[in-house]
Design a protein around this motif. Structure first.
Motif, PDB file in Angstrom:
ATOM      1  N   ASP A   1       0.509  -2.228  -9.073  1.00 17.63           N
ATOM      2  CA  ASP A   1      -0.609  -1.948  -8.177  1.00 17.63           C
ATOM      3  C   ASP A   1      -0.544  -2.786  -6.909  1.00 17.63           C
ATOM      4  O   ASP A   1      -0.933  -2.331  -5.841  1.00 17.63           O
ATOM      5  CB  ASP A   1      -1.947  -2.234  -8.877  1.00 17.63           C
ATOM      6  CG  ASP A   1      -2.269  -1.207  -9.947  1.00 17.63           C
ATOM      7  OD1 ASP A   1      -1.883  -0.038  -9.797  1.00 17.63           O
ATOM      8  OD2 ASP A   1      -2.906  -1.592 -10.940  1.00 17.63           O
ATOM      9  N   ASP A   2      -0.095  -4.039  -7.018  1.00 18.27           N
ATOM     10  CA  ASP A   2      -0.089  -4.971  -5.899  1.00 18.27           C
ATOM     11  C   ASP A   2       1.240  -5.720  -5.899  1.00 18.27           C
ATOM     12  O   ASP A   2       1.411  -6.706  -6.611  1.00 18.27           O
ATOM     13  CB  ASP A   2      -1.266  -5.936  -6.026  1.00 18.27           C
ATOM     14  CG  ASP A   2      -1.434  -6.852  -4.831  1.00 18.27           C
ATOM     15  OD1 ASP A   2      -0.441  -7.140  -4.130  1.00 18.27           O
ATOM     16  OD2 ASP A   2      -2.573  -7.316  -4.610  1.00 18.27           O
TER      17      ASP A   2
ATOM     18  N   ASP B   1       2.729  -7.602  -3.661  1.00 16.22           N
ATOM     19  CA  ASP B   1       2.683  -8.986  -3.181  1.00 16.22           C
ATOM     20  C   ASP B   1       2.169  -9.938  -4.255  1.00 16.22           C
ATOM     21  O   ASP B   1       2.712 -11.026  -4.449  1.00 16.22           O
ATOM     22  CB  ASP B   1       1.831  -9.097  -1.910  1.00 16.22           C
ATOM     23  CG  ASP B   1       2.440  -8.327  -0.742  1.00 16.22           C
ATOM     24  OD1 ASP B   1       3.682  -8.326  -0.608  1.00 16.22           O
ATOM     25  OD2 ASP B   1       1.678  -7.725   0.023  1.00 16.22           O
ATOM     26  N   ALA B   2       1.128  -9.541  -4.970  1.00 13.86           N
ATOM     27  CA  ALA B   2       0.581 -10.387  -6.033  1.00 13.86           C
ATOM     28  C   ALA B   2       1.586 -10.549  -7.173  1.00 13.86           C
ATOM     29  O   ALA B   2       1.747 -11.640  -7.713  1.00 13.86           O
ATOM     30  CB  ALA B   2      -0.737  -9.818  -6.550  1.00 13.86           C
TER      31      ALA B   2
ATOM     32  N   GLN C   1       5.595  -0.330  -5.626  1.00 12.57           N
ATOM     33  CA  GLN C   1       4.184  -0.104  -5.346  1.00 12.57           C
ATOM     34  C   GLN C   1       4.100   1.221  -4.607  1.00 12.57           C
ATOM     35  O   GLN C   1       4.424   1.295  -3.421  1.00 12.57           O
ATOM     36  CB  GLN C   1       3.585  -1.221  -4.481  1.00 12.57           C
ATOM     37  CG  GLN C   1       2.120  -0.986  -4.177  1.00 12.57           C
ATOM     38  CD  GLN C   1       1.522  -2.073  -3.281  1.00 12.57           C
ATOM     39  OE1 GLN C   1       1.942  -3.213  -3.310  1.00 12.57           O
ATOM     40  NE2 GLN C   1       0.551  -1.689  -2.484  1.00 12.57           N
TER      41      GLN C   1
END
Length: 126
Positions: free
Chosen positions: A75-76, A78-79, A118
């Motif tokens: 979903d993210d 970068d995270a 993503q």
């Protein structure tokens, strides 16, 4: 015509299956195989799945000795990349934003290539 409804499992050889399974659980959230039939297996979110054979001499997977690459939706990105790097895992983020989303690459402890994807959200489409 009958069709399959999805991928029911991914099975591969590992020098240390127990440690490799634990690594996937700890760093990517993929539950280890249940030890009983009453326990639940890892459940993935519904979403696009690409099933694509590549040429035998492709360089896309990185290590030429590996015959497969796992692509996992996130979903993210970068995270997820931050989480993996905080755990000391080397992750290479592709700086390019593609029409179908963003990507990053890493390997598991066995050297198997993993691509994180993503997908582009519908509201991100140009």
């Amino acid at each position: 015509m009958q069709k399959v409804t999805g991928i029911g499992g991914l099975f591969f050889r590992a020098d240390d299956p127990k440690a490799t399974s634990a690594w996937y659980a700890e760093h990517l959230g993929i539950s280890e195989v249940p030890v009983t039939y009453e326990a639940d297996a890892w459940q993935q979110q519904a979403g696009p799945t690409v099933f694509a054979p590549f040429a035998a001499d492709t360089e896309y997977f990185g290590n030429a000795a590996k015959s497969w690459m796992l692509n996992l939706r996130v979903d993210d990105l970068d995270a997820m990349v931050s989480q993996l790097r905080a755990a000391g895992i080397d992750v290479e983020v592709d700086a390019k934003r593609y029409p179908n989303g963003r990507f990053a690459r890493l390997t598991d402890p066995e050297g198997n290539p993993i691509e994180l994807w993503q997908p582009m959200a519908a509201d991100d489409a140009e």
